[in-house]
Design an enzyme around this catalytic site. Structure first.
Site, PDB file in Angstrom:
ATOM      1  N   PHE A  85     -46.904 -11.561  42.547  1.00  0.00           N
ATOM      2  CA  PHE A  85     -45.542 -11.545  43.224  1.00  0.00           C
ATOM      3  C   PHE A  85     -44.650 -12.728  42.975  1.00  0.00           C
ATOM      4  O   PHE A  85     -43.557 -12.919  43.436  1.00  0.00           O
ATOM      5  CB  PHE A  85     -45.768 -11.632  44.702  1.00  0.00           C
ATOM      6  N   GLU A 117     -44.722 -30.975  49.823  1.00  0.00           N
ATOM      7  CA  GLU A 117     -43.357 -30.157  50.047  1.00  0.00           C
ATOM      8  C   GLU A 117     -42.368 -30.928  50.715  1.00  0.00           C
ATOM      9  O   GLU A 117     -41.383 -30.952  50.367  1.00  0.00           O
ATOM     10  CB  GLU A 117     -43.826 -29.060  51.172  1.00  0.00           C
ATOM     11  N   ARG A 127     -46.616 -22.809  62.083  1.00  0.00           N
ATOM     12  CA  ARG A 127     -47.110 -21.339  61.708  1.00  0.00           C
ATOM     13  C   ARG A 127     -47.208 -20.607  62.879  1.00  0.00           C
ATOM     14  O   ARG A 127     -47.069 -19.177  62.708  1.00  0.00           O
ATOM     15  CB  ARG A 127     -48.319 -21.766  60.982  1.00  0.00           C
ATOM     16  N   ARG A 174     -40.865 -14.168  62.456  1.00  0.00           N
ATOM     17  CA  ARG A 174     -41.084 -13.452  61.534  1.00  0.00           C
ATOM     18  C   ARG A 174     -41.047 -11.898  62.150  1.00  0.00           C
ATOM     19  O   ARG A 174     -40.311 -10.996  61.601  1.00  0.00           O
ATOM     20  CB  ARG A 174     -42.341 -13.358  60.593  1.00  0.00           C
ATOM     21  N   ASN A 207     -39.319 -12.973  54.452  1.00  0.00           N
ATOM     22  CA  ASN A 207     -39.797 -12.937  55.717  1.00  0.00           C
ATOM     23  C   ASN A 207     -39.453 -14.155  56.330  1.00  0.00           C
ATOM     24  O   ASN A 207     -40.166 -14.897  57.244  1.00  0.00           O
ATOM     25  CB  ASN A 207     -41.542 -12.974  55.310  1.00  0.00           C
TER      26      ASN A 207
HETATM   27  P1  CMP Z   1     -44.369 -18.278  51.852  1.00  0.00           P
HETATM   28  O1  CMP Z   1     -45.015 -19.078  53.085  1.00  0.00           O
HETATM   29  O2  CMP Z   1     -42.946 -18.901  51.687  1.00  0.00           O
HETATM   30  O3  CMP Z   1     -45.261 -18.686  50.603  1.00  0.00           O
HETATM   31  C1  CMP Z   1     -45.486 -17.788  49.352  1.00  0.00           C
HETATM   32  C2  CMP Z   1     -44.535 -16.439  49.832  1.00  0.00           C
HETATM   33  O4  CMP Z   1     -44.888 -15.521  48.727  1.00  0.00           O
HETATM   34  C3  CMP Z   1     -44.979 -16.021  51.058  1.00  0.00           C
HETATM   35  O5  CMP Z   1     -44.303 -16.946  52.027  1.00  0.00           O
HETATM   36  C4  CMP Z   1     -44.411 -14.716  50.921  1.00  0.00           C
HETATM   37  O6  CMP Z   1     -42.825 -14.677  51.118  1.00  0.00           O
HETATM   38  C5  CMP Z   1     -44.263 -14.360  49.336  1.00  0.00           C
HETATM   39  N1  CMP Z   1     -45.190 -13.169  49.087  1.00  0.00           N
HETATM   40  C6  CMP Z   1     -44.970 -11.988  48.529  1.00  0.00           C
HETATM   41  N2  CMP Z   1     -45.941 -11.288  48.344  1.00  0.00           N
HETATM   42  C7  CMP Z   1     -47.113 -11.970  48.942  1.00  0.00           C
HETATM   43  C8  CMP Z   1     -48.571 -11.695  49.127  1.00  0.00           C
HETATM   44  N3  CMP Z   1     -49.020 -10.492  48.707  1.00  0.00           N
HETATM   45  N4  CMP Z   1     -49.151 -12.593  49.607  1.00  0.00           N
HETATM   46  C9  CMP Z   1     -48.702 -13.814  50.230  1.00  0.00           C
HETATM   47  N5  CMP Z   1     -47.503 -14.134  50.027  1.00  0.00           N
HETATM   48  C10 CMP Z   1     -46.640 -13.210  49.497  1.00  0.00           C
END
Ligand code: CMP
Length: 141
Positions: free
Chosen positions: A58, A127, A86, A103, A113
């Site tokens: 992804f 970060e 979280r 979310r 998201n």
């Molecule tokens: P974030 O916490 O910003 O960290 C990585 C991001 O990848 C996650 O939120 C999601 O928005 C995005 N993402 C897309 N596909 C996946 C997946 N299959 N598993 C985890 N994160 C995903």
């Protein structure tokens, strides 16, 4: 323990005009903004920030989504800030997020998201340093 965590309000939520709604949830739950900036991420910045996901299928969609519009980036401070944030965000997949979480209320898909939050103390430090100089952090106690 008093912690800091890195939070990003993603392009979907910025475009829904809910920055304030999300900040209110942080503030009502004991998290204080100690640094913030709105920015349009470049492809290099998005790739660098999410470098740990480089090999995931992804990755390209994630980078393209995160550069699709402005984001609001903030460092949050508070007791157990990493876990608290979280909990407020809910599960990565909004379909699985508990009712009442950010979310569940604002996100539409795993990519769009609404928010990002650091998942551990080491990632929080990395970060926060990715976006902010030490001198830009304003401790709130
Ligand atoms: P974030 O916490 O910003 O960290 C990585 C991001 O990848 C996650 O939120 C999601 O928005 C995005 N993402 C897309 N596909 C996946 C997946 N299959 N598993 C985890 N994160 C995903």
């Amino acid at each position: 323990a008093l912690e800091r965590t890195l939070s990003i309000i993603k392009p979907d939520a910025v475009s829904k005009n809910v920055i304030g709604e999300i900040y209110a949830r942080f503030e009502k739950n004991g998290l204080s903004v100690v640094a913030a900036k709105m920015m349009q991420l470049s492809q290099e910045q998005a790739e660098g920030f999410y470098a740990e996901h480089k090999e995931r299928p992804f990755f390209n969609d994630l980078v393209s989504f995160m550069t699709s519009g402005p984001v609001m980036v903030q460092a949050l401070e508070g007791d157990n800030a990493i876990a608290k944030n979280r909990e407020l965000m809910g599960a990565t997949d909004p379909q699985k997020a508990d009712a009442g979480t950010i979310r569940a209320d604002y996100a539409t898909s795993v990519d769009a998201n609404a928010v990002h939050g650091s998942d551990a103390p080491e990632s929080a430090s990395r970060e926060i340093a990715f976006f902010f100089e030490d001198s830009e952090l304003c401790p709130r106690g």
